[in-house]
Scaffold this motif. Structure first.
Motif, PDB file in Angstrom:
ATOM      1  N   ASP A  16       0.863  -1.179   0.000  1.00 18.82           N
ATOM      2  CA  ASP A  16       0.000   0.000   0.000  1.00 18.82           C
ATOM      3  C   ASP A  16       0.907   1.239   0.000  1.00 18.82           C
ATOM      4  O   ASP A  16       2.104   1.138   0.306  1.00 18.82           O
ATOM      5  CB  ASP A  16      -0.858  -0.058   1.274  1.00 18.82           C
ATOM      6  CG  ASP A  16      -1.677   1.188   1.484  1.00 18.82           C
ATOM      7  OD1 ASP A  16      -2.317   1.636   0.511  1.00 18.82           O
ATOM      8  OD2 ASP A  16      -1.688   1.718   2.615  1.00 18.82           O
ATOM      9  N   ASP A  18      -0.337   5.135   0.880  1.00 20.88           N
ATOM     10  CA  ASP A  18      -0.656   6.143   1.891  1.00 20.88           C
ATOM     11  C   ASP A  18      -0.743   5.562   3.295  1.00 20.88           C
ATOM     12  O   ASP A  18      -1.451   4.568   3.535  1.00 20.88           O
ATOM     13  CB  ASP A  18      -1.977   6.845   1.542  1.00 20.88           C
ATOM     14  CG  ASP A  18      -1.813   7.801   0.373  1.00 20.88           C
ATOM     15  OD1 ASP A  18      -0.740   8.422   0.260  1.00 20.88           O
ATOM     16  OD2 ASP A  18      -2.750   7.916  -0.436  1.00 20.88           O
ATOM     17  N   GLU A  19      -0.032   6.198   4.189  1.00 20.40           N
ATOM     18  CA  GLU A  19       0.048   5.827   5.613  1.00 20.40           C
ATOM     19  C   GLU A  19       0.742   4.487   5.832  1.00 20.40           C
ATOM     20  O   GLU A  19       0.826   4.005   6.955  1.00 20.40           O
ATOM     21  CB  GLU A  19      -1.327   5.846   6.307  1.00 20.40           C
ATOM     22  CG  GLU A  19      -1.792   7.243   6.680  1.00 20.40           C
ATOM     23  CD  GLU A  19      -2.153   8.106   5.486  1.00 20.40           C
ATOM     24  OE1 GLU A  19      -1.452   9.112   5.270  1.00 20.40           O
ATOM     25  OE2 GLU A  19      -3.096   7.768   4.755  1.00 20.40           O
ATOM     26  N   THR A  20       1.217   3.860   4.751  1.00 17.10           N
ATOM     27  CA  THR A  20       2.061   2.680   4.898  1.00 17.10           C
ATOM     28  C   THR A  20       3.498   3.039   4.519  1.00 17.10           C
ATOM     29  O   THR A  20       4.423   2.866   5.311  1.00 17.10           O
ATOM     30  CB  THR A  20       1.552   1.520   4.014  1.00 17.10           C
ATOM     31  OG1 THR A  20       0.277   1.087   4.500  1.00 17.10           O
ATOM     32  CG2 THR A  20       2.502   0.333   4.048  1.00 17.10           C
ATOM     33  N   ASP A 140      -0.764  -3.399   4.414  1.00 17.38           N
ATOM     34  CA  ASP A 140      -1.714  -2.282   4.365  1.00 17.38           C
ATOM     35  C   ASP A 140      -1.966  -1.792   5.785  1.00 17.38           C
ATOM     36  O   ASP A 140      -2.227  -2.604   6.675  1.00 17.38           O
ATOM     37  CB  ASP A 140      -3.032  -2.772   3.727  1.00 17.38           C
ATOM     38  CG  ASP A 140      -3.873  -1.624   3.204  1.00 17.38           C
ATOM     39  OD1 ASP A 140      -4.040  -0.625   3.929  1.00 17.38           O
ATOM     40  OD2 ASP A 140      -4.363  -1.729   2.070  1.00 17.38           O
ATOM     41  N   ASP A 141      -1.914  -0.476   5.992  1.00 16.51           N
ATOM     42  CA  ASP A 141      -2.151   0.045   7.346  1.00 16.51           C
ATOM     43  C   ASP A 141      -3.631  -0.006   7.725  1.00 16.51           C
ATOM     44  O   ASP A 141      -3.976   0.161   8.889  1.00 16.51           O
ATOM     45  CB  ASP A 141      -1.657   1.500   7.459  1.00 16.51           C
ATOM     46  CG  ASP A 141      -2.454   2.420   6.562  1.00 16.51           C
ATOM     47  OD1 ASP A 141      -2.252   2.353   5.331  1.00 16.51           O
ATOM     48  OD2 ASP A 141      -3.311   3.171   7.077  1.00 16.51           O
ATOM     49  N   THR A 142      -4.507  -0.211   6.761  1.00 13.75           N
ATOM     50  CA  THR A 142      -5.949  -0.209   7.027  1.00 13.75           C
ATOM     51  C   THR A 142      -6.508  -1.619   6.900  1.00 13.75           C
ATOM     52  O   THR A 142      -6.717  -2.087   5.783  1.00 13.75           O
ATOM     53  CB  THR A 142      -6.677   0.716   6.029  1.00 13.75           C
ATOM     54  OG1 THR A 142      -6.002   1.959   5.978  1.00 13.75           O
ATOM     55  CG2 THR A 142      -8.122   0.940   6.441  1.00 13.75           C
TER      56      THR A 142
END
Ligand SMILES: [Mg+2]
Length: 196
Positions: A16, A18-20, A140-142
């Motif tokens: 991923d 974004d934010e990862t 993935d951070d989500t």
């Protein structure tokens, strides 16, 4: 003849963005200049990103899958990956599946039904491209975005632009313990930090 780092037997590692790997925001952070700007966003690279990508590129087949717009995904990927990385695919929102997020709906007390649709990554799609899911990992951070792929997913903490962050070196150490696994889906990955 030089040794080729890419082997047909390597596990496919899907990352991923974004934010990862990066944090993108419309307003700059007060304590840190952006690494670069793109489409009116200030882009902050997660600490140790270059070393992380260089190493995973040696041990895995790599791909990018993000739910951000396709243009953004293509351009961020071009800017952050080492030039010699040959990516299996770079997929953005058009490759995600738009679906209802039941967990979020429940969390908010079953209100505002329409705001709980989201883009998720359905790994089953990879089968028709010849990948065996036993040999696919997705980072993935989500958790919600990879929820259909429970046995394949590793969840790092969300990166929001901190100057100091050691998640990528820890993640790399853990990934290296998996690189020869015959079936990643049989391995419990929830407590991954304890195994890195
Ligand atoms: Mg993300």
């Amino acid at each position: 003849m030089t040794m080729s780092s890419d082997s047909p037997n390597q596990i496919l590692l899907i990352l991923d963005l974004d934010e990862t790997l990066v944090h993108a925001r419309s307003t700059p952070l007060p304590d840190r200049p952006a690494d670069f700007e793109l489409f009116d966003y200030h882009i902050y690279l997660r600490p140790h990103l270059a070393a992380f990508l260089r190493e995973v590129n040696r041990h895995f087949k790599l791909a990018v899958w993000s739910s951000a717009s396709d243009d953004y995904v293509t351009e961020i990927t071009r800017r952050i990956f080492p030039p010699d990385a040959s990516l299996e695919f770079v997929w953005g929102r058009s490759r995600c599946t738009y679906c209802f997020n039941h967990a979020a709906f429940e969390e908010t007390g079953y209100t505002d039904y329409h705001s709980h649709y989201d883009y998720v990554k359905v790994l089953k799609k990879l089968k028709r491209h010849g990948y065996r899911l036993e040999r696919v990992l997705i980072v993935d951070d989500t958790p919600h975005k990879a929820k259909r792929n429970f046995g394949n997913a590793i969840y790092p903490t969300e990166y929001t632009g901190q100057l100091h962050d050691n998640e990528l070196p820890q993640l790399l150490a853990y990934l290296l313990t998996l690189k020869d696994a015959a079936n990643v889906r049989q391995l419990e990955k929830r407590g991954w930090r304890d195994h890195s």
